[in-house]
Design a protein around this motif. Structure first.
Motif, PDB file in Angstrom:
ATOM      1  N   PRO B 116       0.822  -1.223   0.000  1.00  0.00           N
ATOM      2  CA  PRO B 116       0.000   0.000   0.000  1.00  0.00           C
ATOM      3  C   PRO B 116       0.850   1.266   0.000  1.00  0.00           C
ATOM      4  O   PRO B 116       0.555   2.211  -0.735  1.00  0.00           O
ATOM      5  CB  PRO B 116      -0.816  -0.127   1.290  1.00  0.00           C
ATOM      6  CG  PRO B 116      -0.827  -1.578   1.606  1.00  0.00           C
ATOM      7  CD  PRO B 116       0.477  -2.117   1.103  1.00  0.00           C
ATOM      8  N   GLN B 117       1.927   1.278   0.808  1.00  0.00           N
ATOM      9  CA  GLN B 117       2.817   2.460   0.836  1.00  0.00           C
ATOM     10  C   GLN B 117       3.461   2.691  -0.508  1.00  0.00           C
ATOM     11  O   GLN B 117       3.563   3.819  -0.974  1.00  0.00           O
ATOM     12  CB  GLN B 117       3.968   2.212   1.802  1.00  0.00           C
ATOM     13  CG  GLN B 117       3.620   2.253   3.234  1.00  0.00           C
ATOM     14  CD  GLN B 117       4.865   1.881   4.021  1.00  0.00           C
ATOM     15  OE1 GLN B 117       5.527   0.903   3.706  1.00  0.00           O
ATOM     16  NE2 GLN B 117       5.188   2.688   5.006  1.00  0.00           N
ATOM     17  N   ASP B 120       0.950   4.005  -2.922  1.00  0.00           N
ATOM     18  CA  ASP B 120       0.627   5.396  -2.603  1.00  0.00           C
ATOM     19  C   ASP B 120       1.719   6.324  -3.079  1.00  0.00           C
ATOM     20  O   ASP B 120       1.461   7.374  -3.666  1.00  0.00           O
ATOM     21  CB  ASP B 120       0.462   5.570  -1.084  1.00  0.00           C
ATOM     22  CG  ASP B 120      -0.944   5.219  -0.640  1.00  0.00           C
ATOM     23  OD1 ASP B 120      -1.824   5.172  -1.519  1.00  0.00           O
ATOM     24  OD2 ASP B 120      -1.148   4.986   0.561  1.00  0.00           O
ATOM     25  N   GLY B 123       1.412   7.159  -6.459  1.00  0.00           N
ATOM     26  CA  GLY B 123       0.137   7.733  -6.864  1.00  0.00           C
ATOM     27  C   GLY B 123      -0.773   6.702  -7.490  1.00  0.00           C
ATOM     28  O   GLY B 123      -1.589   7.000  -8.361  1.00  0.00           O
ATOM     29  N   GLY B 125      -2.514   4.391  -5.474  1.00  0.00           N
ATOM     30  CA  GLY B 125      -3.159   3.792  -4.311  1.00  0.00           C
ATOM     31  C   GLY B 125      -4.420   3.024  -4.640  1.00  0.00           C
ATOM     32  O   GLY B 125      -4.740   2.023  -4.014  1.00  0.00           O
ATOM     33  N   SER B 126      -5.139   3.469  -5.681  1.00  0.00           N
ATOM     34  CA  SER B 126      -6.415   2.813  -6.002  1.00  0.00           C
ATOM     35  C   SER B 126      -6.253   1.755  -7.084  1.00  0.00           C
ATOM     36  O   SER B 126      -7.228   1.203  -7.564  1.00  0.00           O
ATOM     37  CB  SER B 126      -7.406   3.871  -6.478  1.00  0.00           C
ATOM     38  OG  SER B 126      -6.880   4.487  -7.640  1.00  0.00           O
TER      39      SER B 126
END
Ligand code: ADP
Ligand code: MG
Lengths: 259, 305
Positions: B116-117, B120, B123, B125-126
């Protein structure tokens, strides 16, 4: 950011194998069924159709004779396809190997991972045929289980041979020559479809030396419930083929990718 | 000790010396630029530094390891963003990171925790479960950057990280690279975008035909190689540029013409600007010199492809 504890993988080729396995898992069922259909159609069609007109061979039906050949030929084909087309797409088209070479893994790990993966694919194929063969009552007794390691050895030999051709290939078209010049003639003279004593003596001798014949010489007696004659020689021949071919494939791939 | 150093590096392909005696050293925590036109030998130099090809001469030390002898150990603490993306098209974004972590011997649980990091940071994250084919060029580049960080490297090689990206995507990458530098990572960056090098690099070398032709910080290079101001004069609406250049050449330290444009490199541009104000049919732009001017001066204006 959390920090990462990097230490080299214990079995260095394993993550490469694992990568291919993960891709395969996504499409496992269609892949197995797809690989099974073709050889089974041949085996059942020729075995029962043509076999009805043929005499028994060494006291067993033609379809039982063909079953052993089909197990070996499918193993060979699965290993070969994986080491040619699939490995080439990872090496040359997707550049997956280049990506891996930026990590602590080396080319030997990558090529070994591909070798063991192609052998694994051939085990899936060979074993699936074996299950059908057993279900048709064409395998007699528990000795047939020893067919599985024989499939692995055959798969390793053809995976390594395929990786040599892969290292030399400029494009996918190049692989057709491998089939026309090597795989197809070998299938015809290695005792897959008919006993090699039907061939001219010299051709039977040549065929007997080829790796497919080594696999057949192990698998056919095992399916018939017998211990193969000269088993050790055939095992060593397959292992030597795999070992030598792997070393050559690695050299050629190194020349290609790391020059 | 330098994080990366090369001495007398040489590599020959087909009789041509593609890397011809390169020496440089990169201090830990700095951003080092390797600049040069297409075919200058940037990628080959990086491959030599990573131990992906053996040099015909010279030595490399990376993270204290001799290359190529101990390249595999050295690469354990290194991340690479290659010139051409080679993400795994069969996997999702998250799977790409997971599988790549395994090559470093990272436990799946550790990598899963970091994914996840990493996404993120990129850019994305989704986009954990998005397939690679559905990503834009900029997203792929960012995922490649995230992948290069999966092993939390000390040193990151970036081969033309923003080539082919739109301005938004480039700026995002630049932000991330600055963050990495603040986090203490050493960056080795190849580029042919001079604004990129000017923004990011502490020191850089300019190479051409495998040879180093300049070395220093962007400011030092500008100061050492070129007059501080440039006036670009364009022929427009029937002005007579050749005549203007001939008449006022002495108002600049150096004048270069390229097509319909003349570049006046000056220490003191005011006299020239006064003449331009009176010249009919000529348009001009006055600006400070930048690294691109240095680069063009050093490597020439002819096309390279
Ligand atoms: N593996 C190779 N075989 C032959 N020539 C190569 C190889 N790699 C690079 N070259 C040649 O070396 C020169 C430098 O290439 P490269 O290092 O990729 O330059 P850059 O990254 O600066 O554009 C080019 O002329 C290229 O064609
Ligand atoms: Mg390049």
């Amino acid at each position: 950011m959390l920090s990462a504890a990097v230490r080299p993988p214990a079995v260095r080729w394993f993550p490469v194998w694992q990568r291919n396995f993960l891709v395969w898992k996504k499409l496992a069922l269609p892949s197995i069924l797809g690989n099974l259909a073709d050889p089974l159609i041949y085996m059942l069609g020729l075995g029962y159709g043509l076999g009805a007109m043929l005499p028994e061979i060494n006291g067993r039906s033609y379809v039982a004779f063909l079953a052993a050949g089909t197990v070996c030929a499918s193993t060979m084909n699965a290993a070969t396809f994986e080491a040619l087309y699939s490995a080439f797409s990872r090496m040359h088209v997707q550049k997956t190997w280049d990506a891996i070479l930026n990590t602590p893994l080396g080319l030997a790990d990558v090529v070994a991972g591909e070798l063991f993966w192609a052998a694994t694919k051939s085990l899936f194929s060979g074993a699936a045929i074996l299950v059908v063969v057993a279900a048709l009552g064409l395998a007699s007794g528990p000795l047939a289980l020893w067919v599985l390691p024989a499939i692995v050895l055959t798969g390793l030999a053809f995976a390594a041979l395929g990786l040599i051709w892969n290292a030399l290939a400029p494009s996918y078209d190049f692989f057709m020559y491998y089939f026309t010049l090597f795989i197809t003639p070998m299938t015809l003279i290695s005792g897959v479809f008919f006993p090699t004593d039907q061939l001219p003596g010299w051709l039977a001798t040549v065929g007997g030396w080829l790796p497919l014949a080594q696999g057949v010489a192990l698998v056919r007696p095992l399916l018939a419930g017998q211990v193969p004659a000269d088993a050790l020689i055939h095992i060593m021949a397959l292992l030597a083929t795999a070992g030598v071919a792997f070393v050559i494939a690695l050299r050629l791939t190194r020349r290609r990718l790391l020059k | 000790m330098a994080a990366l150093s090369a001495a007398g590096l040489r590599k020959t392909y087909g009789g041509t010396e593609v890397v011809a005696g390169l020496s440089f050293a990169v201090e830990a925590g700095r951003c080092f630029g390797l600049l040069g036109p297409n075919g200058a030998g940037k990628t080959t130099t990086l491959r030599l530094c990573l131990g992906l090809t053996a040099p015909d001469g010279g030595t490399v030390t990376l993270n204290g390891h001799a290359i190529p002898a101990a390249a595999q150990q050295a690469r354990a603490r290194v991340g690479v963003v290659p010139q051409f993306d080679n993400l795994d098209p069969d996997f999702t974004c998250a799977e790409n990171l997971l599988v790549f972590g395994r090559y470093f011997g990272l436990a799946d649980a550790d990598v899963r925790q970091r994914i996840p990091q990493l996404l993120d940071f990129a850019g994305l994250g989704s986009k954990a479960d998005a397939r690679i084919a559905t990503l834009s060029g900029g997203m792929k580049r960012r995922l490649t950057l995230a992948r290069a960080l999966v092993n939390d490297p000390d040193l990151v090689f970036l081969d033309e990280p923003t080539t082919g990206l739109d301005p938004q995507a480039r700026h995002l990458i630049w932000e991330r690279l600055k963050q990495l530098k603040s986090a203490g990572k050493t960056l080795i960056l190849t580029t042919h975008f001079m604004d990129e090098a000017e923004r990011l690099c502490d020191t850089l070398i300019v190479i051409d035909h495998g040879r180093k032709i300049a070395e220093g910080s962007p400011r030092e290079l500008i100061a050492a190689h070129i007059e501080p101001q440039v006036v670009e004069v364009y022929d427009e609406a029937g002005g007579d540029l050749p005549a203007f250049v001939a008449a006022h050449r002495d108002l600049a330290g150096r004048v270069e013409t390229s097509g319909e444009t003349a570049f006046f490199y000056c220490g003191e541009p005011r006299p020239l600007l006064a003449r331009l104000a009176e010249a009919p049919g000529l348009r001009y732009v006055h600006r400070a010199s930048n690294l691109e001017d240095v680069f063009i001066k050093l490597t020439g204006r002819e096309l390279r492809d």
